[in-house]
Write an enzyme that holds these catalytic residues in place. Structure first.
Site, PDB file in Angstrom:
ATOM      1  N   ASP A  95       0.837  -1.202   0.000  1.00 57.66           N
ATOM      2  CA  ASP A  95       0.000   0.000   0.000  1.00 57.66           C
ATOM      3  C   ASP A  95       0.869   1.249   0.000  1.00 57.66           C
ATOM      4  O   ASP A  95       2.008   1.243   0.471  1.00 57.66           O
ATOM      5  CB  ASP A  95      -0.970   0.006   1.188  1.00 57.66           C
ATOM      6  N   GLU A 160       0.081  -0.910   5.985  1.00 61.33           N
ATOM      7  CA  GLU A 160       1.165  -0.290   6.745  1.00 61.33           C
ATOM      8  C   GLU A 160       1.006   1.220   6.798  1.00 61.33           C
ATOM      9  O   GLU A 160       1.314   1.840   7.817  1.00 61.33           O
ATOM     10  CB  GLU A 160       2.516  -0.644   6.111  1.00 61.33           C
TER      11      GLU A 160
END
Length: 407
Positions: A95, A160
């Protein structure tokens, strides 16, 4: 040709091969607009590559498929090759943070572009090129050493950059429940500053956040005796908080620090004493101080100032991560040797910076080190990474595997 020239020529050829392979995979990942928590197919690309290299791949989903925001479903990938110890795991995230206004970018953020010696794209530094480099390194390593010692693993999340509640932390919980232990963990966060490999992170400070709410009594500024001003009540306590010495740090960590990031009060009128004040502050703390000690000292300060006050206070705490440290040992040495071999750099150990997913892995007993590309443009418009560093990073990662998994 001398042996020195032969070795240098061989190393150059190896770097070129690694660079093209890493560049190609990086571009494939960077084309995916995987804004947190959306993986957008990145892990499928990795799973296909790793399966071909002999890895057993397992997708782990946590969260609510129907939900949005912090409770949304998160896709994670656990891939492993081998069933013996030691287990060296690469931890990373697919991500990325939002791009902001794309008009401000020199090149479209999800159209990877090579220009001026750089690869430009959102996620180029943080941290899709790191994932690509370790994937290439693992492929080359197992091709050259199919009977290697131990096991190689990947722990890849798409949570994250977000709340980090359905990503690495949940995968680690699952692995612990299965008694599946990680011996060495290499986190691919962009740790380098001026040149590739000049800094590796062998630890991180803890992060303890707090939201302070002070409740008084609203009233007219001309009649303070009929009100209780939460701003006045909080000011002295907050001042002492910011001037306090929490510890003196140690050889690995700077002294614990506190920063107030927000103070909010008022009603919008200039002649009204407000009823409430809210302040947000954060500790970045070393191994010299514990979470409980910070809370106790903070409450002691506020209790003293509020003992005779008509106002009352409440603090809501949120621990984002405990401090962790990997002392100089086998993993640190393996990284230092690999960096020195590829770049000639004598790397520096550091625990500076924010938190990473290493905070979820270190408590299991694993040695954890962060090593990746330069971090100069992370989370910025025009994020980019030097193309020449891609092959070098893959070669460094392969060297670490050799140092840890070969006799």
């Amino acid at each position: 040709m001398s042996d020195f020239d032969k070795n240098r020529n061989t190393q150059s050829q190896t770097q070129a091969t690694h660079q093209q392979a890493t560049l190609d995979l990086s571009i494939a990942l960077l084309e995916r607009p995987s804004v947190t928590p959306d993986d957008d197919g990145c892990q499928d690309i990795l799973s296909e590559r790793l399966t071909q290299a002999g890895f057993d791949c397992e997708f782990m989903y946590y969260g609510d498929r129907q939900a949005k925001g912090e409770h949304a479903e998160v896709k994670n990938l656990w891939a492993r090759r081998g069933n013996t110890n030691p287990v060296i795991c690469f931890a990373g995230h697919t991500d990325v943070v939002p791009t902001g206004d794309e008009k401000n970018w020199t090149y479209p953020p999800f159209t990877p572009t090579i220009a001026d010696g750089y690869l430009w794209a959102r996620g180029a530094a943080d941290m899709k090129t790191g994932i690509a480099a370790f994937t290439v390194a693992a492929e080359r390593f197992v091709a050259n050493h199919p009977e290697h010692n131990g096991s190689i693993a990947f722990l890849i999340t798409s949570d994250e950059e977000g709340p980090s509640i359905n990503g690495t932390v949940k995968v680690v919980e699952t692995l612990e429940a299965r008694n599946e232990k990680i011996t060495y963990c290499l986190v691919g966060e962009p740790s380098s500053t001026d040149t590739l490999g000049d800094i590796i992170k062998n630890g991180r400070r803890g992060s303890l956040g707090a939201v302070l709410t002070v409740t008084g009594k609203q009233g007219h500024v001309a009649y303070p005796h009929l009100a209780s001003n939460p701003i006045h009540a909080a000011m002295s306590a907050l001042a002492e908080l910011t001037n306090a010495t929490w510890d003196n740090g140690n050889d690995y960590f700077p002294a614990t620090s506190l920063q107030i990031s927000n103070i909010n009060s008022g009603t919008g009128a200039t002649n009204v004493i407000p009823e409430t004040l809210e302040a947000v502050f954060n500790f970045r703390f070393s191994t010299e101080t514990s979470e409980d000690e910070l809370k106790a000292k903070t409450h002691a300060i506020f209790d003293r100032y509020f003992a005779d006050s008509k106002a009352a206070y409440d603090i809501h705490w949120k621990l984002s991560g405990q401090p962790f440290l990997t002392p100089e040992g086998k993993l640190v040495s393996a990284c230092q040797q690999a960096i020195k071999s590829v770049t000639g750099t004598d790397t520096t150990l550091s625990t500076s910076g924010g938190t990473s997913d290493g905070r979820f892995i270190a408590p299991t007993g694993a040695q954890v080190v962060e090593l990746g590309v330069r971090n100069a443009t992370i989370h910025q418009v025009d994020e980019k990474v030097e193309v020449d560093d891609l092959g070098k990073l893959a070669q460094i990662y392969e060297g670490i595997l050799e140092n840890l998994l070969l006799d």
